[in-house]
Design an enzyme around this catalytic site. Structure first.
Site, PDB file in Angstrom:
ATOM      1  N   HIS A 128       2.254   3.569  -7.949  1.00 46.99           N
ATOM      2  CA  HIS A 128       2.422   5.007  -8.181  1.00 46.99           C
ATOM      3  C   HIS A 128       3.216   5.240  -9.465  1.00 46.99           C
ATOM      4  O   HIS A 128       3.558   6.384  -9.784  1.00 46.99           O
ATOM      5  CB  HIS A 128       3.161   5.660  -7.017  1.00 46.99           C
ATOM      6  CG  HIS A 128       2.418   5.615  -5.709  1.00 46.99           C
ATOM      7  ND1 HIS A 128       1.089   5.921  -5.604  1.00 46.99           N
ATOM      8  CD2 HIS A 128       2.850   5.305  -4.448  1.00 46.99           C
ATOM      9  CE1 HIS A 128       0.705   5.800  -4.341  1.00 46.99           C
ATOM     10  NE2 HIS A 128       1.749   5.424  -3.628  1.00 46.99           N
ATOM     11  N   SER A 160       0.566  16.404   2.519  1.00 43.13           N
ATOM     12  CA  SER A 160       0.456  15.032   2.995  1.00 43.13           C
ATOM     13  C   SER A 160       1.746  14.254   2.759  1.00 43.13           C
ATOM     14  O   SER A 160       2.180  13.460   3.605  1.00 43.13           O
ATOM     15  CB  SER A 160      -0.715  14.342   2.292  1.00 43.13           C
ATOM     16  OG  SER A 160      -0.917  13.041   2.801  1.00 43.13           O
ATOM     17  N   LEU A 247     -15.944   2.817   4.577  1.00 47.56           N
ATOM     18  CA  LEU A 247     -14.923   3.703   4.012  1.00 47.56           C
ATOM     19  C   LEU A 247     -14.840   5.054   4.705  1.00 47.56           C
ATOM     20  O   LEU A 247     -14.081   5.920   4.278  1.00 47.56           O
ATOM     21  CB  LEU A 247     -15.208   3.933   2.520  1.00 47.56           C
ATOM     22  CG  LEU A 247     -15.142   2.708   1.601  1.00 47.56           C
ATOM     23  CD1 LEU A 247     -15.623   3.071   0.203  1.00 47.56           C
ATOM     24  CD2 LEU A 247     -13.725   2.144   1.542  1.00 47.56           C
TER      25      LEU A 247
END
Length: 317
Positions: A128, A160, A247
Site C-alpha cells: 500500500h 470498508s 475469483l
C-alpha cells in the site's frame, strides 16, 4: 452535523485510533504510516528489484486481495492447486514490516523482506506504499517490474476501511469520526489522493497498469483479459471462465488461502480485544450508500471534486 477541528481530530487519534500493541504514527514523505516503518525504510529503499517481479499496489481496501489472486493465477497457468497456499506466502505484503515491534515469534508471513530474499523468481509483491516510498530501483526506472495498481472510489474505500479497523480493534471510535479522519488524511497510507495519483500520474509508463475496482465488478472477464495482456499471457475463453469462477465473491469469501483467516487468528491471539470478523465483507461497488447519509455524501463529493479537478482520474461513485 458537527465537524471536528484539528485539535479535536488529534484528540480522537490519541484516544481512539489505538492499533494493535499501541503503535504510534508518523509522517514519511507526507504519508501516514506506523512509526515502526522507520526501522525498515532504508532496507525497502535499497531492496533488490528484478525486471520479472510483479507488484500489486493500492490504497487499503481497494480490491487488493482480489487483484493479487487474479494476477498470481494468470502468471501461474491457473494453478488452482498451488493457489491453496496462503496468499501472504505466495505474494508477500511488504507493509507488514510495520507490525514488527520486536516480538521474536512473528509468523513467517509477517517477515516479508526475509521471504523476498528466499523466494524463487518471478516474485509477487504487494504494498500500500505510495510511489515515493517504493524501492529506489523502481522509482528511477533502473528496473521495470510489472506494477498493477488497483484503485476504488473513496466513498467505498472509507466505509470498508472503517469496518476493517473495527474488526482489528485498530479504531475505537464511530464512523462519523473515522470518515472525518479519512478525508483529512489522518489514516495509515493517507493521503488517499496523493497515494493513488502517485501511480495514476505514471500510468503511461510501459510497466505500469492502472485499473479500477468498479471495472472489475462491472466486467471481470474483460478485466482479466486486460491484466493478462499486460502480463504477456494468452488466456482461452475457457480459462477466463474458470478464473472468473475462482475469483467470484463467494469463492473468495470462503477461500481460506485468500480471506486472511490466518492473519485474523494471529491478531486475535496477540490482541484479545480484537473481535475478528470477515476480511472479505460485502465486495460491493456503491455500498457506501447504505452507510452514508446525503450530507456526508455531499461532503465527499466536494472533497473528491477538489482533489481531482486538475487531473484526468474519475471514479464511478
Amino acid at each position: 452535523m458537527k465537524l471536528m477541528n484539528a485539535e479535536e481530530m488529534e484528540e480522537v487519534i490519541r484516544k481512539l485510533y489505538a492499533p494493535v500493541r499501541n503503535f504510534t504514527y508518523q509522517s514519511f514523505h507526507g504519508y501516514v504510516l506506523y512509526s515502526n516503518f522507520a526501522r525498515y525504510q532504508k532496507e525497502i529503499e535499497d531492496l533488490q528489484v528484478y525486471d520479472d517481479d510483479v507488484w500489486v499496489t493500492s490504497y487499503p481496501k481497494s480490491g487488493t486481495t482480489w487483484t493479487q489472486e487474479m494476477v498470481w493465477c494468470i502468471c501461474n497457468d491457473l494453478d488452482f492447486e498451488g493457489a491453496k497456499q496462503n496468499i501472504h506466502e505466495r505474494f508477500p505484503f511488504i507493509d507488514f514490516v510495520q507490525i514488527d515491534d520486536g516480538v521474536a515469534d512473528l509468523p513467517k508471513f509477517l517477515k516479508p523482506l526475509e521471504m523476498l530474499k528466499e523466494m524463487p523468481r518471478p516474485r509477487f509483491i504487494k504494498t500500500h506504499l505510495p510511489w515515493d516510498l517504493l524501492p529506489k530501483q523502481i522509482r528511477t526506472f533502473e528496473k521495470r517490474p510489472k506494477i498493477i495498481h488497483v484503485a476504488r472510489n473513496p466513498k467505498d474505500v472509507c466505509v470498508s476501511y472503517y469496518h476493517h479497523m473495527k474488526m482489528f480493534n485498530v479504531f475505537l471510535g464511530n464512523f462519523e469520526q473515522q470518515w472525518q479522519l479519512f478525508i483529512n488524511d489522518k489514516l495509515v497510507s493517507s493521503p488517499f489522493f496523493k497515494n493513488v495519483l502517485s501511480y495514476f500520474d505514471r500510468c503511461d509508463e510501459s510497466n505500469i497498469l492502472f485499473i479500477k475496482y468498479e471495472d472489475l465488478k462491472k466486467d471481470l472477464g474483460k478485466s482479466v483479459l486486460q491484466v493478462a495482456e499486460f502480463l504477456g499471457v494468452d488466456l482461452s475463453e475457457d480459462q477466463v471462465e474458470k478464473l472468473k469462477e475462482h475469483l467470484s465473491f463467494e469463492s473468495m469469501k470462503n477461500n481460506k488461502a485468500v480471506n486472511h483467516t490466518e492473519f485474523i487468528d494471529y491478531v486475535r491471539t496477540a490482541n484479545p480485544k480484537c473481535s475478528g470478523g470477515e476480511f472479505i465483507r460485502k465486495g460491493k461497488a456503491g455500498g457506501y450508500k447504505e452507510e452514508m447519509d446525503e450530507e456526508v455524501v455531499k461532503i465527499f463529493d466536494e472533497w473528491i471534486e477538489a482533489n481531482l479537478s486538475n487531473t484526468k482520474l474519475r471514479f464511478d461513485c
